[in-house]
Design an enzyme around this catalytic site. Structure first.
Site: not given
Length: 441
Positions: A174, A321, A15, A17-18, A304
């Site tokens: 949003e 975060q 992964g 991602g962040f 996640d």
């Protein structure tokens, strides 16, 4: 099974991602060989995905090629592929239609996907927003619907300009705000022979408020701001079924629509179910206090996809975060193990939460209890997202787009890349019009 410790330990990160990239960055200068595996060859800055979906930013503004991040680091490799399993006995990651990748240490950072909660038709007919292709699909469809309304005015009476957003979390708020601004300020100028006043944005939330994690005052501010933008906020309203041309609510009422954005919740990536480990709520992988996977001390789950306890028997929220701090922490624990040192327990440092509603309107709640709303919160939101965006070119591009949009209300990429056929008009009497109560005044 002893592996040859003379060779450099191999760390595989699933992964990009962040969390995965935070771990890779932490390890890039250390004496380990890192392989990052992802099905996309780029990292996506998820917090700004909704702006791509609503024609505010280009796709390349919020994405960055993973290989480009590690160009100067020979020790970090990238593999594009879909991970389908893990061979725990031989310590190999199994990739669909490709060779396995061997590891000494593993970091599972595969992220989350949409959770449809078993709502019939949701998976088939809605538009989730978790990947770049999702965002482009949504943008394509939204703009196609407005073009269709322009070409065949009778479709407007049949609800083709009803845009439904399911879920009152940050994503829902949003997206709803961005669609409302796109329609009212940009498309209204583009389509000057069509009255876009008939367009409706409906935000549907099953709870009695939006932005559940925020303070009540900020929730009220958000609802007031959304309604001032012309958005219909339907609280205590659950969607029970979704069809190609309408949604059905739990109270039996229906609403004609050709576009339902799904922001109602997420669950861990399906990979969590395929690797034979314990999982908790939302399919998230159970982890020990050091973020390792029970029974597999060489493997960690972060972000996640992981069910990390917040110290009060509740999982930490699925926020960037949490993933970033978890990624750095897992990398550090691997380095501890290689050095023969004991591992630590993960402690999350809350940096606050924020959400944007629209131009000059946002809400933010900081860990010290400070609550911000309006223009100052919006500026803080813009600044923070620029700071966390990867790539100098991307930062300049986003800043330029934002500044241009702010000064002119013009939006960049209003491009329909894959033209859609104009929707067929439903046969007369397909949707009883009387059941839709019309705009909430």
């Amino acid at each position: 099974m002893m592996h040859n410790m003379a060779a450099r330990p191999r760390v595989v990160i699933i992964g990009a991602g962040f969390g995965g990239l935070a771990a890779a960055k932490r390890l890039e200068k250390r004496a380990v060989d890192v392989t990052v595996i992802d099905k996309h060859n780029y990292y996506t800055f998820l917090p700004l995905l909704y702006q791509v979906a609503t024609a505010g930013l280009n796709d390349a503004d919020v994405a960055y090629p993973v290989r480009g991040l590690f160009r100067r680091r020979r020790s970090v490799l990238f593999r594009q592929g879909v991970v389908v399993g893990i061979d725990w006995v031989n310590r190999r990651v199994v990739i669909d239609d490709e060779d396995d990748v061997a590891f000494d240490y593993l970091i599972l950072a595969a992220g989350a996907t949409a959770n449809y909660f078993g709502v019939p038709g949701a998976e088939r007919y809605t538009y989730p927003l978790y990947t770049l292709p999702d965002a482009l699909r949504l943008r394509n469809h939204l703009l196609s619907l407005v073009e269709a309304a322009d070409a065949d005015r009778e479709l407007v009476a049949q609800g083709i300009l009803n845009f439904v957003v399911v879920g009152g979390g940050p994503t829902g708020v949003e997206v709803a705000g961005a669609i409302a601004e796109l329609v009212a300020k940009v498309l209204d100028q583009d389509f000057h022979d069509m009255d876009l006043a008939a367009a409706r944005v409906i935000l549907v939330e099953r709870a009695d408020t939006v932005l559940a994690p925020f303070a009540p005052a900020l929730q009220k501010y958000t609802i007031k701001t959304l309604e001032a933008m012309g958005i219909e906020v339907r609280l205590d309203a659950a969607v029970s079924r979704i069809a190609a041309d309408h949604v059905v609510f739990a109270d039996g009422s229906t609403l004609p629509t050709r576009m339902v954005v799904w922001g109602a919740g997420i669950r861990a990536q399906r990979l969590a179910d395929a690797i034979n480990v314990a999982t908790g709520p939302g399919g998230r992988v159970t982890v020990n206090p050091d973020l390792s996977i029970p029974g597999h001390p060489e493997a960690f789950a972060i972000g996640d996809i992981a069910d990390i306890d917040n110290g009060e028997q509740e999982p930490l929220p699925q926020l960037a975060q949490v993933a970033i701090q978890g990624g750095r922490f897992a990398a550090d624990q691997i380095l501890h193990s290689i050095a023969g040192e004991p591992r630590d327990e993960f402690r999350y440092h809350d940096k606050g939460i924020m959400a944007t509603i629209g131009r000059s309107a946002a809400v933010a709640e900081l860990p010290n209890g400070l609550k911000l709303n309006g223009f100052i919160a919006w500026l803080a939101w813009l600044f923070l997202h620029l700071v966390y965006l990867l790539g100098t070119r991307n930062r300049f591009s986003v800043m330029l787009n934002w500044s241009w949009n702010y000064l002119t209300w013009d939006r960049g990429p209003r491009l329909i890349i894959n033209p859609e056929p104009i929707p067929q008009r439903p046969p007369p009497g397909a949707i009883p019009a009387a059941q839709d109560e019309g705009p909430l005044t």
